[in-house]
Design a protein around this motif. Structure first.
Motif, PDB file in Angstrom:
ATOM      1  N   ASP A 107       0.828  -1.211   0.000  1.00  0.00           N
ATOM      2  CA  ASP A 107       0.000   0.000   0.000  1.00  0.00           C
ATOM      3  C   ASP A 107       0.865   1.265   0.000  1.00  0.00           C
ATOM      4  OD1 ASP A 107      -2.252  -1.517   0.003  1.00  0.00           O
ATOM      5  OD2 ASP A 107      -2.668  -1.315   2.140  1.00  0.00           O
ATOM      6  N   PHE A 108       1.926   1.219   0.776  1.00  0.00           N
ATOM      7  CA  PHE A 108       2.825   2.371   0.847  1.00  0.00           C
ATOM      8  C   PHE A 108       3.489   2.621  -0.513  1.00  0.00           C
ATOM      9  CE2 PHE A 108       7.261   3.766   1.380  1.00  0.00           C
ATOM     10  CZ  PHE A 108       7.064   5.017   1.936  1.00  0.00           C
ATOM     11  N   LEU A 109       3.957   1.569  -1.155  1.00  0.00           N
ATOM     12  CA  LEU A 109       4.592   1.719  -2.460  1.00  0.00           C
ATOM     13  C   LEU A 109       3.586   2.175  -3.514  1.00  0.00           C
ATOM     14  CD1 LEU A 109       6.865  -1.461  -2.542  1.00  0.00           C
ATOM     15  CD2 LEU A 109       7.550   0.874  -2.014  1.00  0.00           C
ATOM     16  N   ARG A 110       2.354   1.679  -3.423  1.00  0.00           N
ATOM     17  CA  ARG A 110       1.329   2.103  -4.382  1.00  0.00           C
ATOM     18  C   ARG A 110       1.053   3.593  -4.238  1.00  0.00           C
ATOM     19  NH1 ARG A 110      -2.466  -1.155  -2.908  1.00  0.00           N
ATOM     20  NH2 ARG A 110      -1.791  -2.821  -4.311  1.00  0.00           N
ATOM     21  N   ALA A 111       1.029   4.086  -3.016  1.00  0.00           N
ATOM     22  CA  ALA A 111       0.805   5.507  -2.797  1.00  0.00           C
ATOM     23  C   ALA A 111       1.957   6.349  -3.334  1.00  0.00           C
ATOM     24  CB  ALA A 111       0.612   5.787  -1.306  1.00  0.00           C
ATOM     25  N   ASN A 112       3.139   5.747  -3.445  1.00  0.00           N
ATOM     26  CA  ASN A 112       4.309   6.456  -3.959  1.00  0.00           C
ATOM     27  C   ASN A 112       4.624   6.082  -5.412  1.00  0.00           C
ATOM     28  OD1 ASN A 112       5.831   8.002  -1.566  1.00  0.00           O
ATOM     29  ND2 ASN A 112       4.903   6.141  -0.735  1.00  0.00           N
ATOM     30  N   TYR A 113       3.665   5.460  -6.095  1.00  0.00           N
ATOM     31  CA  TYR A 113       3.796   5.141  -7.518  1.00  0.00           C
ATOM     32  C   TYR A 113       4.992   4.246  -7.834  1.00  0.00           C
ATOM     33  CZ  TYR A 113       0.388   8.874  -8.073  1.00  0.00           C
ATOM     34  OH  TYR A 113      -0.730   9.650  -7.976  1.00  0.00           O
ATOM     35  N   CYS A 114       5.275   3.292  -6.970  1.00  0.00           N
ATOM     36  CA  CYS A 114       6.374   2.377  -7.269  1.00  0.00           C
ATOM     37  C   CYS A 114       6.058   0.964  -6.782  1.00  0.00           C
ATOM     38  CB  CYS A 114       7.693   2.874  -6.659  1.00  0.00           C
ATOM     39  SG  CYS A 114       7.640   3.153  -4.885  1.00  0.00           S
ATOM     40  N   ASP A 115       4.778   0.609  -6.728  1.00  0.00           N
ATOM     41  CA  ASP A 115       4.413  -0.726  -6.262  1.00  0.00           C
ATOM     42  C   ASP A 115       4.813  -1.808  -7.257  1.00  0.00           C
ATOM     43  OD1 ASP A 115       2.401   0.666  -7.774  1.00  0.00           O
ATOM     44  OD2 ASP A 115       1.139  -1.107  -7.553  1.00  0.00           O
ATOM     45  N   GLU A 116       5.127  -1.420  -8.514  1.00  0.00           N
ATOM     46  CA  GLU A 116       5.557  -2.428  -9.476  1.00  0.00           C
ATOM     47  C   GLU A 116       6.875  -3.073  -9.062  1.00  0.00           C
ATOM     48  OE1 GLU A 116       7.191   1.519 -10.618  1.00  0.00           O
ATOM     49  OE2 GLU A 116       5.178   0.757 -10.203  1.00  0.00           O
ATOM     50  N   ASN A 117       7.677  -2.379  -8.260  1.00  0.00           N
ATOM     51  CA  ASN A 117       8.938  -2.966  -7.801  1.00  0.00           C
ATOM     52  C   ASN A 117       8.692  -4.206  -6.947  1.00  0.00           C
ATOM     53  OD1 ASN A 117      10.519  -1.001  -9.057  1.00  0.00           O
ATOM     54  ND2 ASN A 117      10.373   0.392  -7.318  1.00  0.00           N
ATOM     55  N   LEU A 118       7.752  -4.095  -6.013  1.00  0.00           N
ATOM     56  CA  LEU A 118       7.443  -5.235  -5.160  1.00  0.00           C
ATOM     57  C   LEU A 118       6.785  -6.353  -5.965  1.00  0.00           C
ATOM     58  CD1 LEU A 118       7.372  -6.486  -2.360  1.00  0.00           C
ATOM     59  CD2 LEU A 118       5.188  -5.327  -1.951  1.00  0.00           C
ATOM     60  N   GLY A 119       5.899  -5.985  -6.900  1.00  0.00           N
ATOM     61  CA  GLY A 119       5.278  -6.996  -7.736  1.00  0.00           C
ATOM     62  C   GLY A 119       6.294  -7.785  -8.543  1.00  0.00           C
ATOM     63  N   PHE A 120       7.286  -7.095  -9.107  1.00  0.00           N
ATOM     64  CA  PHE A 120       8.320  -7.782  -9.878  1.00  0.00           C
ATOM     65  C   PHE A 120       9.139  -8.705  -8.978  1.00  0.00           C
ATOM     66  CE2 PHE A 120      12.714  -7.989 -11.393  1.00  0.00           C
ATOM     67  CZ  PHE A 120      12.537  -8.481 -12.676  1.00  0.00           C
ATOM     68  N   TRP A 121       9.496  -8.242  -7.791  1.00  0.00           N
ATOM     69  CA  TRP A 121      10.298  -9.062  -6.876  1.00  0.00           C
ATOM     70  C   TRP A 121       9.567 -10.352  -6.526  1.00  0.00           C
ATOM     71  CZ3 TRP A 121      10.445 -11.487  -2.250  1.00  0.00           C
ATOM     72  CH2 TRP A 121      11.708 -11.783  -1.714  1.00  0.00           C
TER      73      TRP A 121
END
Length: 636
Positions: free
Chosen positions: A437-451
């Protein structure tokens, strides 16, 4: 030969593996009897026929030590062969462990010669774990996982390797008792007594009380408060009374106890440590009453009696232990060694492999980090070994109490500390969901999804398994070889589809969740994918995709898939370092994270969440990998 314990039962791990292998080999479909249809079921004859010649094959892929570019595949096949009577005895043990139940009569405890059976929620948990661990392609079980409830809170108990006995110590008993008693919120099946009011009428224990539709049995043993008259005639309230048989059933359903005797022995240890005590025994001559004894160090021993008219109550010591007020530090240190949930599970919580979240969520126009998803997930999958995790993050949320911000700002300069904290976040389902949720709010949740996607792809590449049940007929060697070849070809196609799905989702030009990484890293992958697809492209180019049909999966070789995996791992390491250095220091100072790490906030959040946990989120772990679409193929 299956190893057996002192009770004559097979070892717990062997039981779970054999059960899961059988379920994978069966055709779980609709069965009809007496004008009633039972979905996702099997018959006694189905189980006996498959167990007569049950084969489990597992293939592991590794690099050749002499030639790293060459892949060595090692296949191990285990065959179980048994008569019909022995097969029925094994299935009876499955019923004793609450892995299967009679579809027509769930209260029946015997495996009948002509019956229809279904997998229990506990059995689905064990089956899902087995499928995920062994890389089994179980597309035929997707319907089972999406239509039946799954046990999201199964307590795994560590056992001794020599005799398969449950490892018992005071700290282990305390952890199990917390789950059993419901923690800070006992699982009342009726309205509890209000401590602020004075009882005016007697209130006896009600047998066979029907709970409300919203009642969640996984939250703990069903308890009631009783109001009774004392010797002086004054009314007194006795809190948290439970039925002795219901307690045994609860432990068998929500822990890895394999029989009622094991559950009774754990309850006897509850009595030995003064956590519960006998409240009332109204047994009659015709009642079936059992007893289990527990012995400890020295001469300490206790017994637990169970029958339909025997009641126990939680003691004051039990209530203190339930809320974690009794030697919590010792309990915390023992959780990972003696009692652990499923890999990446919580000591009180759920199975959350994040399989339902491997795709990055769609971006929204408004992004605010309120932590709703994370707090909600925390109630369903409480943090494993929370004191230990809290100790890891104490510099983050406890620095002000110890003297300003100095303690809270010291560790980000230490790379080892940030990576350690990130691993803790990724290993905890509640923290991982909140971090997403935190990464999604900062427009970088794709990093966690890729990992997460690459971690799952690595596991699937390394191991693949299959289970085949025999029907009593001996297959020829050619048929066996053809079946194994087809299984490997199907697995290879699924791996290629998964590899290209990751590429088209995160790395291809104009991909929907394109990673913001170094240009050289991306160029290496793009160039290699283009070269590989050109090598295997048929003469005249790929076939055009017809509307309504799936795009054909390119026939990449295993070595090409392995090279692509290595390039993904390079990017994964780069993403990990970025998350550790840039995002973790900010995440651990957010209010939702601090609220999640606080026990009181954790319990308050659990009151606001729903008790019905949907099964599709977990069942997606066995769904087939999505194949590249026509649009993705054009991007390549």
């Amino acid at each position: 030969m299956l190893k057996t314990g002192r009770r004559g039962n097979p070892f717990c791990k062997d039981t779970h593996d054999l059960f899961a292998t059988l379920m994978v080999s069966l055709d779980l479909s609709d069965r009809t009897r007496f004008f009633r249809t039972y979905p996702n079921s099997f018959t006694t004859d189905d189980a006996a026929a498959n167990l007569s010649s049950l084969r489990f094959s597992q293939s592991n892929r590794t690099s050749d030590p002499n030639d790293p570019q060459r892949i060595v595949t090692t296949t191990t096949t285990t065959t179980f062969s048994m008569s019909r009577d022995i097969a029925k005895g094994i299935c009876q043990h499955f019923m004793d462990a609450r892995l299967i139940e009679n579809a027509a009569d769930p209260t029946s405890a015997s495996f009948k010669d002509r019956g229809i059976y279904q997998i229990t929620p506990k059995g689905l948990h064990v089956l899902e774990r087995f499928i995920t661990k062994n890389g089994i392609s179980a597309d035929h079980l997707v319907t089972v996982f999406t239509t039946q409830p799954i046990c999201m809170k199964l307590l795994h108990l560590e056992r001794r390797q020599s005799d398969d006995e449950i490892h018992v110590s005071r700290s282990v008993v305390d952890v199990v008792f917390r789950r059993f008693a419901g923690g800070r919120h006992p699982n009342y099946v009726a309205d509890p007594h209000d401590s602020r009011s004075v009882p005016t009428v007697a209130r006896p224990y009600i047998d066979n009380l029907r709970p409300s539709e919203s009642f969640d049995r996984s939250g703990g043993i069903e308890v009631q408060d009783v109001t009774e008259k004392g010797k002086t005639g004054a009314l007194a309230v006795v809190k948290q009374i439970f039925n002795s048989v219901s307690a045994i059933d609860w432990l068998v359903d929500y822990s890895t106890c394999c029989c009622r005797e094991e559950a009774g022995e754990i309850l006897a240890h509850f009595v030995r440590f003064g956590l519960v005590v006998l409240y009332l025994d109204r047994s009659k001559a015709g009642d079936r009453v059992g007893m289990q004894e527990a012995r400890g160090t020295g001469n300490s021993e206790a017994e637990y009696r169970y029958g339909p008219r025997i009641l126990y109550r939680v003691t004051d010591e039990g209530r203190r232990t339930s809320i974690g007020a009794s030697d919590s530090s010792a309990v915390a240190s023992a959780v990972p060694k003696s009692v652990g949930m499923e890999a990446k599970n919580s000591s009180e919580g759920s199975v959350d492999d994040d399989a339902s979240s491997t795709k990055s969520a769609e971006r929204s126009t408004e992004r605010s980090f309120a932590g709703g998803t994370g707090i909600g997930t925390a109630a369903e999958s409480a943090i494993t070994n929370r004191p230990a995790v809290g100790e890891l993050f104490k510099a983050d949320f406890g620095g002000n109490a110890g003297g300003g911000d100095a303690a809270g700002t010291a560790w980000p300069k230490d790379q080892h500390s940030t990576t350690t904290r990130l691993r803790a976040i990724l290993d905890e389902p509640a923290l991982r969901a909140l971090f997403r949720d935190f990464l999604r709010a900062n427009y970088c949740d794709e990093n966690l999804g890729f990992w997460i996607d690459v971690a799952d792809f690595r596991r699937r590449f390394s191991t693949t398994s299959s289970a085949v049940g025999g029907s009593g007929q001996v297959a020829t060697s050619k048929k066996k070889q053809a079946s194994a070849t087809n299984a490997m070809e199907t697995h290879q196609q699924n791996l290629v589809a998964a590899a290209l799905h990751i590429y088209n989702t995160y790395l291809a030009p104009l991909s929907p969740n394109e990673l913001n990484i170094d240009h050289n890293l991306r160029a290496d992958v793009v160039n290699y994918v283009n070269r590989s697809l050109a090598d295997v492209a048929p003469p005249g180019g790929p076939k055009p995709v017809v509307a309504g049909e799936e795009a054909e999966v390119p026939a990449l070789r295993a070595t090409q898939v392995q090279t692509l995996l290595r390039q993904y791992e390079r990017i994964q390491e780069h993403i990990f370092r970025l998350l550790a250095t840039d995002q973790v220091p900010r995440f651990v100072r957010t209010e939702p994270f601090l609220a999640l790490m606080d026990p009181e906030a954790q319990d308050a959040a659990s009151n606001t969440t729903t008790t019905d946990i949907p099964s599709p989120a977990s069942s997606q772990m066995v769904a087939p990998a999505p194949k590249p679409t026509a649009t993705a193929g054009k991007a390549v």
